[in-house]
Structure formats: structure tokens, C-alpha cells
Design a protein around this motif. Structure first.
Motif, short mmCIF file in Angstrom:
data_model
loop_
_atom_site.label_atom_id
_atom_site.label_comp_id
_atom_site.label_asym_id
_atom_site.label_seq_id
_atom_site.Cartn_x
_atom_site.Cartn_y
_atom_site.Cartn_z
N LYS A 1 0.83 -0.97 -0.08
CA LYS A 1 0.11 -0.02 0.09
C LYS A 1 0.79 1.14 -0.08
O LYS A 1 1.81 1.36 1.09
N LEU A 2 0.67 2.27 -0.96
CA LEU A 2 1.54 3.21 -1.09
C LEU A 2 0.75 4.39 -0.98
O LEU A 2 -0.33 4.50 -1.60
N ASP A 3 1.45 5.39 -0.23
CA ASP A 3 0.72 6.85 -0.19
C ASP A 3 0.97 7.49 -1.34
O ASP A 3 1.68 6.87 -2.18
N PRO A 4 0.28 8.56 -1.51
CA PRO A 4 0.37 9.39 -2.76
C PRO A 4 1.84 9.56 -3.18
O PRO A 4 2.33 9.55 -4.33
N ASP A 5 2.61 10.20 -2.20
CA ASP A 5 4.08 10.39 -2.55
C ASP A 5 4.96 9.02 -2.74
O ASP A 5 5.74 9.26 -3.74
N ASP A 6 4.60 7.99 -2.15
CA ASP A 6 5.33 6.85 -2.59
C ASP A 6 4.86 6.39 -4.02
O ASP A 6 5.51 5.86 -4.90
N SER A 7 3.62 6.54 -4.44
CA SER A 7 3.17 6.22 -5.59
C SER A 7 3.84 6.94 -6.47
O SER A 7 4.05 6.36 -7.69
N ARG A 8 4.13 8.19 -6.50
CA ARG A 8 4.91 8.97 -7.69
C ARG A 8 6.30 8.57 -7.61
O ARG A 8 6.87 8.40 -8.93
N ARG A 9 6.75 8.32 -6.32
CA ARG A 9 8.24 7.55 -6.49
C ARG A 9 8.28 6.33 -7.30
O ARG A 9 9.01 6.09 -8.19
N TRP A 10 7.40 5.43 -7.07
CA TRP A 10 6.95 4.24 -7.95
C TRP A 10 6.99 4.56 -9.21
O TRP A 10 7.57 3.77 -10.13
N LEU A 11 6.29 5.31 -9.53
CA LEU A 11 6.11 5.68 -11.05
C LEU A 11 6.94 6.25 -11.76
O LEU A 11 7.36 5.43 -12.86
N GLY A 12 7.90 6.93 -11.15
CA GLY A 12 9.25 7.48 -11.68
C GLY A 12 9.94 6.21 -11.81
O GLY A 12 10.66 6.31 -12.85
N THR A 13 10.33 5.58 -10.94
CA THR A 13 11.00 4.25 -10.92
C THR A 13 10.75 3.09 -12.07
O THR A 13 11.66 2.74 -12.87
N LEU A 14 9.43 2.89 -12.04
CA LEU A 14 8.74 2.28 -13.02
C LEU A 14 9.03 2.63 -14.54
O LEU A 14 9.67 2.04 -15.38
N ASN A 15 9.02 3.95 -14.52
CA ASN A 15 9.39 4.67 -15.85
C ASN A 15 10.78 4.36 -16.06
O ASN A 15 11.14 4.03 -17.39
N ASP A 16 11.64 4.54 -15.31
CA ASP A 16 13.25 4.49 -15.49
C ASP A 16 13.63 3.02 -15.73
O ASP A 16 14.54 2.93 -16.52
N LEU A 17 12.96 2.16 -15.18
CA LEU A 17 13.17 0.84 -15.32
C LEU A 17 12.83 0.52 -16.78
O LEU A 17 13.84 -0.11 -17.42
N ARG A 18 11.61 0.75 -17.17
CA ARG A 18 11.39 0.68 -18.81
C ARG A 18 12.35 1.44 -19.79
O ARG A 18 12.53 0.71 -20.70
N LEU A 19 12.71 2.53 -19.21
CA LEU A 19 13.43 3.16 -20.06
C LEU A 19 14.86 2.58 -20.39
O LEU A 19 15.49 2.14 -21.53
N THR A 20 15.32 2.05 -19.08
CA THR A 20 16.67 1.39 -19.11
C THR A 20 16.54 0.14 -20.03
O THR A 20 17.55 -0.19 -20.81
N ILE A 21 15.57 -0.77 -19.68
CA ILE A 21 15.26 -2.06 -20.51
C ILE A 21 15.09 -1.88 -21.88
O ILE A 21 15.78 -2.36 -22.89
N ALA A 22 14.41 -0.81 -22.16
CA ALA A 22 14.23 -0.35 -23.70
C ALA A 22 15.55 -0.10 -24.32
O ALA A 22 15.74 -0.44 -25.48
N ALA A 23 16.50 0.51 -23.67
CA ALA A 23 17.67 1.04 -24.43
C ALA A 23 18.53 -0.22 -24.35
O ALA A 23 19.10 -0.45 -25.54
N ARG A 24 18.56 -1.01 -23.40
CA ARG A 24 19.25 -2.42 -23.71
C ARG A 24 18.86 -3.46 -24.58
O ARG A 24 19.45 -4.03 -25.27
N LEU A 25 17.41 -3.36 -24.97
CA LEU A 25 16.66 -4.02 -25.95
C LEU A 25 16.52 -3.26 -27.26
O LEU A 25 16.45 -3.83 -28.11
N ASP A 26 17.17 -2.21 -27.44
CA ASP A 26 17.14 -1.41 -28.53
C ASP A 26 15.99 -1.09 -29.20
O ASP A 26 15.64 -0.93 -30.28
N ILE A 27 14.96 -0.80 -28.16
CA ILE A 27 13.71 -0.49 -28.56
C ILE A 27 13.56 1.03 -28.82
O ILE A 27 13.75 1.65 -27.89
N THR A 28 13.43 1.50 -29.97
CA THR A 28 13.39 2.85 -29.96
C THR A 28 12.01 3.57 -30.65
O THR A 28 11.85 4.67 -30.57
N ASP A 29 10.98 2.45 -31.19
CA ASP A 29 9.74 2.75 -31.62
C ASP A 29 8.81 1.73 -31.22
O ASP A 29 9.22 0.71 -31.05
#
Length: 192
Positions: A125-153
Motif C-alpha cells: 500500500k503506497l501513499d500518494p508520495d510513494d506512488s509518485r516515486r514508484w511511477l518514476g522508478t517504473l518509468n526509469d526501469l522501462r527506459l533502461t530495459i528499452a535501451a538495452r533491447l534497442d527499442i526505439t519505436d
């Protein structure tokens, strides 16, 4: 609720994760922290005003994943725009790295707290601040994996959906898709 975020009374979000999911998320967040690198924390007796105006790097990171996490402000080969991008990076990258590091660390700490609860998984259970932190980290993880997989579009991403099971990229693709689903349900939850 299994595997996707739902709203909780008073704001924030909750998600049920099993032990394997908790472990994968923690491992990915720790790897993200390692990729971003340690912070340049000022000395305890350092001038707080000077620390506020600390200058950062001016060159784009050479690692494709870091370049995706810390992109140039201006993506043009014009010399004037390259200089403006370097100047922008010099004054913003340190703070951006710090925020990304703090967000990922908050995710790790949340997962550690729930891992200690016991076997079988947990409902986070995440409060609104933790939810924002999680959202940022989930986005960063996806961007990192996309770069490693060479997903550009969309096309390069769609091509990876049909990989054979023996392809060594398959686990990363599965993590990328799963993180996308978590991110999407968290966005919907927070906007709802």
C-alpha cells in the motif's frame, strides 16, 4: 488486485505481489541505483548555498541507457543548440540523478519492508508520495530495459513480442512488458 495497482482510500495505490515479483522488482531497482551511480553528497560542513549551485556534467552519457534516462534538452546537431543542451545539462543533471536515485531507493526500502513480513508475497500500500516515486522508478526501469533491447519505436518493440523462448532477450522482454502493465495501472489508479 493481483499484479495490478488499485486505488486505496485517502489516495495512493495498492498492488498484490508474490515473492518472485517482489524479488524481481527489488533486483531491478538495485540495478537501476547501480547504473545511476552514487550521489555527490556535499560535506556536512559545506556551504548549503554552494551545494545548491553545484555544477554537473556537460557531456551526454556514453551508455545508451543513461543517455535515455538523462537525454539532451535539445536534439539537434546545430552547434548553438548543442552548447545550450550542455549548459542545461550542467545545471539540471545532478538534481535529476538525485531524484531518480531517491525514487529508486524508496522503492527498494518499500520492497525490503514487505519482504521481511513473510513468505507468500504481500499487498503493498503506497501513499500518494510513494506512488509518485514508484511511477518514476517504473518509468526509469522501462527506459533502461528499452535501451538495452534497442527499442526505439513501436515497431522495434512489437518485433520483440514474438521471440522464441530460447532467445536470451526473452526474460528482459517479459520484464519490460510486466513493468509496462504495472506502470499503466499505476497511472490509471492515480488519475482515477
Amino acid at each position: 488486485m493481483a499484479g495490478y495497482f488499485e486505488a486505496v482510500p485517502g489516495g495512493g495505490a495498492a498492488v498484490a505481489l508474490d515473492e518472485v515479483e517482489l524479488s524481481i522488482l527489488r533486483s531491478l531497482a538495485v540495478q537501476l541505483l547501480e547504473l545511476i551511480g552514487p550521489g555527490d553528497e556535499p560535506d556536512e560542513d559545506a556551504d548549503p548555498l554552494a551545494a545548491l549551485f553545484a555544477e554537473g556534467p556537460t557531456e551526454r552519457p556514453s551508455d545508451p541507457a543513461l543517455a535515455r534516462l538523462f537525454p539532451d534538452a535539445y536534439a539537434d546537431d546545430d552547434a548553438e543548440l548543442r552548447a545550450a543542451a550542455a549548459e542545461f545539462r550542467r545545471f539540471t543533471e545532478v538534481d535529476l540523478r538525485t531524484r531518480k536515485r531517491q525514487d529508486a531507493l524508496a522503492v527498494v526500502r518499500t520492497l525490503d519492508a514487505f519482504s521481511a513480513v513473510g513468505e507468500g508475497g504481500a499487498v503493498l500500500k503506497l501513499d500518494p508520495d510513494d506512488s509518485r516515486r514508484w511511477l518514476g522508478t517504473l518509468n526509469d526501469l522501462r527506459l533502461t530495459i528499452a535501451a538495452r533491447l534497442d527499442i526505439t519505436d513501436d515497431e522495434s518493440g512489437d518485433a520483440l513480442h514474438h521471440l522464441p523462448d530460447e532467445d536470451p532477450r526473452k526474460p528482459m522482454v517479459m520484464a519490460y512488458l510486466w513493468l509496462g502493465m504495472l506502470q499503466e495501472t499505476l497511472v490509471e489508479t492515480l488519475m482515477g
